[in-house]
Enzyme design. Structure first.
Site, short mmCIF file in Angstrom:
data_model
loop_
_atom_site.label_atom_id
_atom_site.label_comp_id
_atom_site.label_asym_id
_atom_site.label_seq_id
_atom_site.Cartn_x
_atom_site.Cartn_y
_atom_site.Cartn_z
CB ILE A 1 -1.15 -0.48 9.62
CG1 ILE A 1 0.19 -0.80 10.27
CG2 ILE A 1 -2.23 -0.28 10.70
CD1 ILE A 1 0.69 0.27 11.24
CG ASP A 2 -7.08 -3.09 6.30
OD1 ASP A 2 -7.16 -2.30 5.35
OD2 ASP A 2 -8.07 -3.67 6.79
CG ASP B 1 -3.32 -2.55 4.17
OD1 ASP B 1 -2.52 -1.72 4.65
OD2 ASP B 1 -4.52 -2.29 3.97
CG ASP C 1 -7.83 -1.93 1.14
OD1 ASP C 1 -7.14 -1.61 2.12
OD2 ASP C 1 -8.11 -1.15 0.21
CB THR D 1 -4.05 3.78 9.00
OG1 THR D 1 -3.40 2.83 8.15
CG2 THR D 1 -3.02 4.76 9.52
CD GLU E 1 -2.78 1.34 2.35
OE1 GLU E 1 -2.62 0.60 3.32
OE2 GLU E 1 -3.71 2.15 2.25
#
Lengths: 223, 42
Positions: free
Chosen positions: A46-47, A44, A171, A49, A28
């Site tokens: 940190i999905d 990802d 995602d 955030t 990402e």
């Protein structure tokens, strides 16, 4: 974007370069990188955030392995709780080693449905309209703020179904495989694959009524 | 064709280590910038 997003992505990319130097990585934060081997990793860092920034324990590191355009392995890890969801293509989906089967719910009117909202104000207005048209036809709505964890929640039956517009591959790659391997239908609208326009994840009995209602509401349309 | 179970094992190990980093940065209060809404990420 946070320093943590960048640090985590860099750490994962570096680790993959050591163990799988021929593979490429789509992340990402930094986009595509690496060689062009058989495997593309989709990350990802940190999905969720915003949850992370607010110290809400609903964020995840999500990593999937794609071979010839198909996601074959995926893991979603919530560092705040330690919960971990894994799946391999054809091998089933698991949470902390326990096999997942999705919700047994068959009635849309009794379904707890998860969703999320974009960041563009115009898109949010459109999504609010969709929600307005759906809310009276389901048990209730949940919006937790992490698509990867929402997909895993649907895989485990903590949500009966899930939909969201605007998701990027990072995602939904890993969480989508977890949901699919738990027996859910994971798709877009009108036969489209899951993607930027729409991702719907629901048990087979719920998929069509939810899908059809989302089509009526033009959930994949708008900005 | 790479083995999916082997790829998953690598992914799990790497993601756990990455999760430790994220959690540590959260605890140490260095996740960075203050939240702005709306922001172009999730």
């Amino acid at each position: 974007m946070t320093a943590a997003d960048r640090a985590v992505e860099r750490q994962v990319v570096d680790a993959l370069r050591v163990r799988r130097p021929r593979d490429s990585v789509l992340g990402e934060e930094y986009g595509a990188s690496g060689a062009h081997g058989d495997v593309r990793w989709i990350l990802d860092p940190i999905d969720g955030t915003v949850n992370y920034l607010y110290d809400l324990p609903q964020y995840a590191v999500s990593l999937a392995a794609e071979v010839d355009g198909r996601v074959v392995a995926g893991v979603v890890h919530n560092p705040a709780t330690g919960a971990e969801w894994t799946a391999t293509l054809g091998g089933g989906a698991f949470r902390d080693g326990e096999r997942l089967q999705g919700s047994p719910q068959t009635e849309l009117g009794q379904a707890l449905v998860g969703t999320g909202f974009g960041y563009d104000p115009a898109r949010r207005v459109h999504q609010a309209g969709v929600l307005h048209g759906l809310l009276g036809q389901v048990r209730d709505i949940r919006r937790f703020g992490s698509a990867a964890l929402d997909l895993c929640a649907a895989a485990g039956g903590q949500l009966d179904a899930y939909y969201e517009k605007g998701l990027n591959p990072w995602d939904h790659a890993a969480g989508g495989l977890v949901a699919m391997e738990a027996g859910l239908v994971v798709a877009g609208l009108d036969g489209a694959p899951p993607g930027l326009d729409m991702v719907v994840a629901a048990p087979p009995a719920l998929f069509k009524p939810l899908h059809d209602r989302l089509v009526e509401l033009d959930a994949a349309g708008g900005p | 064709m790479p083995d999916a179970a082997e790829l998953l094992a690598i992914a799990v190990e790497i993601v756990r280590e990455a999760g430790d980093t994220a959690r540590r940065m959260r605890v140490e209060g260095s996740p960075a910038s203050p939240p702005r809404a709306p922001t172009p990420m999730s």
